[in-house]
Design a protein around this motif. Structure first.
Motif, mmCIF file in Angstrom:
data_model
loop_
_atom_site.group_PDB
_atom_site.id
_atom_site.type_symbol
_atom_site.label_atom_id
_atom_site.label_comp_id
_atom_site.label_asym_id
_atom_site.label_seq_id
_atom_site.Cartn_x
_atom_site.Cartn_y
_atom_site.Cartn_z
ATOM 1 N N PRO A 446 -37.507 16.990 -10.216
ATOM 2 C CA PRO A 446 -39.034 17.445 -10.515
ATOM 3 C C PRO A 446 -38.891 18.496 -11.632
ATOM 4 O O PRO A 446 -40.104 18.815 -12.020
ATOM 5 C CB PRO A 446 -39.363 18.213 -9.178
ATOM 6 N N VAL A 447 -37.689 19.053 -11.927
ATOM 7 C CA VAL A 447 -37.540 20.177 -12.822
ATOM 8 C C VAL A 447 -37.681 19.684 -14.409
ATOM 9 O O VAL A 447 -36.839 18.840 -14.750
ATOM 10 C CB VAL A 447 -36.347 21.140 -12.632
ATOM 11 N N HIS A 448 -38.611 20.211 -15.294
ATOM 12 C CA HIS A 448 -38.576 19.986 -16.745
ATOM 13 C C HIS A 448 -37.830 20.628 -17.313
ATOM 14 O O HIS A 448 -36.853 20.338 -18.204
ATOM 15 C CB HIS A 448 -40.162 19.982 -17.192
ATOM 16 N N GLU A 449 -37.817 22.070 -17.203
ATOM 17 C CA GLU A 449 -37.159 23.083 -17.848
ATOM 18 C C GLU A 449 -37.249 24.369 -17.112
ATOM 19 O O GLU A 449 -37.968 24.490 -16.569
ATOM 20 C CB GLU A 449 -37.548 23.267 -19.276
ATOM 21 N N CYS A 450 -36.036 25.177 -17.381
ATOM 22 C CA CYS A 450 -35.901 26.468 -16.536
ATOM 23 C C CYS A 450 -35.178 27.571 -17.330
ATOM 24 O O CYS A 450 -34.466 27.207 -18.239
ATOM 25 C CB CYS A 450 -35.480 26.388 -15.208
ATOM 26 N N ALA A 451 -35.393 28.737 -16.828
ATOM 27 C CA ALA A 451 -34.722 29.851 -17.465
ATOM 28 C C ALA A 451 -34.317 30.829 -16.308
ATOM 29 O O ALA A 451 -35.144 31.238 -15.413
ATOM 30 C CB ALA A 451 -35.631 30.511 -18.425
ATOM 31 N N VAL A 452 -33.097 31.225 -16.339
ATOM 32 C CA VAL A 452 -32.418 32.033 -15.293
ATOM 33 C C VAL A 452 -31.999 33.293 -16.209
ATOM 34 O O VAL A 452 -31.717 33.488 -17.127
ATOM 35 C CB VAL A 452 -31.361 31.667 -14.917
ATOM 36 N N ILE A 453 -32.691 34.611 -15.410
ATOM 37 C CA ILE A 453 -32.645 35.893 -16.107
ATOM 38 C C ILE A 453 -32.236 37.097 -14.941
ATOM 39 O O ILE A 453 -32.198 36.383 -13.761
ATOM 40 C CB ILE A 453 -33.973 36.387 -16.937
ATOM 41 N N GLY A 454 -31.590 38.172 -15.505
ATOM 42 C CA GLY A 454 -31.237 39.274 -14.445
ATOM 43 C C GLY A 454 -32.548 40.222 -14.457
ATOM 44 O O GLY A 454 -32.657 40.667 -15.655
ATOM 45 N N ILE A 455 -32.799 40.571 -13.441
ATOM 46 C CA ILE A 455 -33.544 41.575 -13.245
ATOM 47 C C ILE A 455 -32.942 42.853 -12.344
ATOM 48 O O ILE A 455 -32.091 42.722 -11.721
ATOM 49 C CB ILE A 455 -35.093 41.482 -12.422
ATOM 50 N N PRO A 456 -33.523 43.935 -12.649
ATOM 51 C CA PRO A 456 -32.796 45.145 -12.049
ATOM 52 C C PRO A 456 -33.039 45.110 -10.521
ATOM 53 O O PRO A 456 -33.741 44.684 -9.926
ATOM 54 C CB PRO A 456 -33.772 46.296 -12.488
ATOM 55 N N ARG A 506 -40.772 29.995 -26.498
ATOM 56 C CA ARG A 506 -39.773 29.487 -27.405
ATOM 57 C C ARG A 506 -40.251 29.997 -28.868
ATOM 58 O O ARG A 506 -41.390 30.407 -29.284
ATOM 59 C CB ARG A 506 -39.781 27.980 -27.185
ATOM 60 N N ASN A 507 -39.118 30.085 -29.546
ATOM 61 C CA ASN A 507 -39.324 30.488 -31.174
ATOM 62 C C ASN A 507 -39.736 29.304 -31.884
ATOM 63 O O ASN A 507 -39.872 28.089 -31.284
ATOM 64 C CB ASN A 507 -38.358 31.145 -31.582
ATOM 65 N N PRO A 508 -40.279 29.461 -33.316
ATOM 66 C CA PRO A 508 -40.924 28.051 -33.918
ATOM 67 C C PRO A 508 -39.801 26.997 -33.988
ATOM 68 O O PRO A 508 -40.242 25.851 -33.990
ATOM 69 C CB PRO A 508 -41.124 28.594 -35.213
ATOM 70 N N SER A 509 -38.529 27.244 -33.838
ATOM 71 C CA SER A 509 -37.342 26.163 -33.872
ATOM 72 C C SER A 509 -36.887 25.811 -32.538
ATOM 73 O O SER A 509 -36.161 24.897 -32.298
ATOM 74 C CB SER A 509 -36.110 26.544 -34.486
ATOM 75 N N ARG A 515 -34.724 36.649 -24.035
ATOM 76 C CA ARG A 515 -34.742 38.053 -24.050
ATOM 77 C C ARG A 515 -36.075 38.668 -23.618
ATOM 78 O O ARG A 515 -36.546 39.751 -23.226
ATOM 79 C CB ARG A 515 -34.320 38.515 -25.494
ATOM 80 N N ALA A 516 -37.143 37.836 -24.323
ATOM 81 C CA ALA A 516 -38.701 38.312 -24.035
ATOM 82 C C ALA A 516 -38.913 38.112 -22.552
ATOM 83 O O ALA A 516 -39.675 38.899 -21.921
ATOM 84 C CB ALA A 516 -39.786 37.378 -24.676
#
Length: 529
Positions: A446-456, A506-509, A515-516
């Motif tokens: 069911p997942v289209h896309e994802c992002a994993v980040i670190g938080i404090p 995402r950026n234009p490319s 990072r954002a």
């Protein structure tokens, strides 16, 4: 004097891991080398048992440089296998016992493991990994009767010391597997000599930033499948100290072991220090023999450090290095901890013989105070990544090791780590690369896309979270996704939170602006690690 020895004033310097044990067995054979599971193992017995392992390896492996894995909890046998590999000229491959069979299978096949030692707890993981990968390796279980050849049989074999190869400081001693930005762990090839050059420089320059003495009882708080734990144990053995081994870190068991054995020096990550301090305060305990705590593997807060200084009343020293340096390269020595509260946020100064520079994206050196990528030139470093010449060339350039950490140097030469260039999350000293986690989560239908980040996270430094976009017309059941991750990712790699979002920036490319996403959680922090 063997070919592996050199003389430095006031120091017996050794360039080969096997020579450590050979010398200590001669000089202090009856003195303790390891305290583990309530028992003590002397240097003489450790030598005899390691020699038996070496004899078994020589009889099984086709020449030198065979790869020998170990997966299991820390115990005396771990070090017997380690030294047995060094004596036999084999390559030691310690494997994180917290990994899933799928993750272990990658290491077994990538390293080409010829022989694998395991404990009873990890035997099922080993069997599943071998079946899934189709890889063939002899398995030796530490528990009796569970494999055709068990560890008791290895120890009953007669070892012939004359059949062992001569020491070779340049020979690869171990492969330490570290996760990478591609999502697949890489094997860091470390030669024997990389473990000794920094200590030799420190002692020959009369510096006591880090010191080990024969009378020390040394706590190995960091597991041996991490470079920090392996390095710390070898430095302790080099001095003839006795190490105290924990099967896993549990604060009260750690406190009891430190009290029982009179631990005088210890190496831990900040999260361990935090938990240990809680136990000390709650139990009203004291550790009067503790003279120094060495910490690293993750940033530490000034508040935690100050609390440690007050509660334990001993010296603290911070170390900074990577698996790729094979050793620490930078140290915030005890004197700097006391000199200026502002220095408590520094990683430290480079050791003599180690150089630092900070560069911009074009490779130009930056001035003091300017943030860029930290690069290290050190005599103690990897020879390369196992089977990955392009990755090696990217990390090692013109003698400089590119760390992927962002930082700056102050006028006094102190290094401050400010952020990370590579996408890596460090939680409790364990590294998590988002790409690896994202690859697994993205395979959930069911997942289209994802992002994993670190938080404090105040206790663990950082923790991983996941932001995901569902496929059109699909709904992601988070509980079901967590069940899907079981067996596919080690527990410490799984996101602590999963949030559904409409889209990812995402950026234009089309490149993900990770990072954002990450910066939104770090806006009130002086540093973003």
């Amino acid at each position: 004097m063997s070919v592996a020895e050199t003389v430095v004033p006031g120091l017996y310097a050794v360039k080969d891991v096997g020579e450590i044990l050979r010398r200590q067995a001669r000089q202090r054979g009856e003195e303790p080398a390891i305290f583990s599971d309530g028992e003590a193992l002397g240097y003489g017995e450790l030598w005899r048992r390691s020699l038996n392992v070496a004899g078994h390896l020589v009889s099984r492996l086709d020449g030198e440089a065979g790869r020998v894995g170990f997966i299991g909890r820390e115990c005396a046998a771990y070090y017997e296998v380690l030294f047995g590999c060094a004596l036999a000229g084999a390559v030691f491959v310690p494997i994180n016992w917290r990994l899933t069979p799928r993750e272990v299978a990658h290491i077994l096949t990538d390293a080409g493991i010829d022989l694998l030692f395991c404990d009873a707890e990890t035997l099922d993981i080993v069997g599943e990994s071998l079946r899934a990968s189709g890889h063939r390796a002899e398995v030796v279980c530490l528990a009796a009767g569970l494999t055709p050849t068990d560890y008791d049989a290895v120890q009953r074999a007669e070892a012939d010391e004359s059949a062992l190869p001569p020491p070779d400081p340049q020979r690869t001693f171990c492969l330490i597997y570290t996760s990478g930005t591609t999502g697949l762990p890489k094997g860091v090839c470390l030669p024997h000599l990389s473990f000794f050059q920094i200590r030799e420089v420190l002692l020959s320059n009369g510096l006591d930033w880090l010191d080990w003495h024969p009378e020390d009882r040394s706590l190995v708080g960091i597991p041996g499948f991490h470079i920090g734990g392996l390095w710390w144990a070898l430095q302790s053995f080099s001095a003839g100290a006795a190490i105290v081994v924990l099967p896993q870190f549990e604060p009260r068991l750690c406190l009891q072991a430190m009290s029982r054995h009179g631990v005088s020096i210890a190496c831990m990550v900040p999260a361990m220090i935090n938990l240990l301090l809680d136990a000390v305060v709650e139990d009203g305990a004291a550790l009067p023999r503790l003279r120094k705590v060495v910490y690293g593997g993750a940033p530490i807060s000034a508040a935690l450090l100050q609390r440690g200084l007050e509660v334990l009343g001993c010296d603290f020293a911070q170390i900074y290095g990577l698996s790729e340096t094979g050793n620490t390269a930078v140290c915030l020595d005890p004197g700097s901890h006391r000199a200026d509260p502002g220095l408590l946020q520094a990683a430290g100064r480079p050791y003599p013989g180690v150089e630092l520079k900070v560069i911009d994206a074009d490779g130009r050196a930056l001035a003091q105070g300017e943030v860029g990528e930290v690069c290290i030139r050190t005599p103690a470093r990897m020879s390369g990544y196992w089977g990955l010449p392009e990755a090696t060339a990217s990390t090692l350039r013109d003698g400089w090791l590119h760390t992927g950490d962002a930082g700056y140097l102050d006028p006094a030469g102190y290094l401050f780590i400010f952020d990370r260039i590579k996408d890596v999350i460090i939680t409790g000293g364990e590294k998590i690369f988002p790409a690896e986690v994202e690859n697994v989560i993205s395979a959930f239908p069911p997942v289209h896309e994802c992002a994993v980040i670190g938080i404090p996270d105040e206790a663990w430094g950082e923790r991983a979270i996941c932001l995901l976009v569902a496929r059109q017309g699909a709904d992601v059941d988070v509980d079901e996704l967590y069940r899907y991750l079981d067996g596919r990712l080690a527990a410490y790699k799984r996101p602590t939170q999963i949030h559904r979002v409409d889209s990812l920036p995402r950026n234009p490319s089309g490149k993900l602006l990770r990072r954002a996403l990450r910066d939104a959680f770090w806006t009130d922090r002086a540093r973003r690690v």
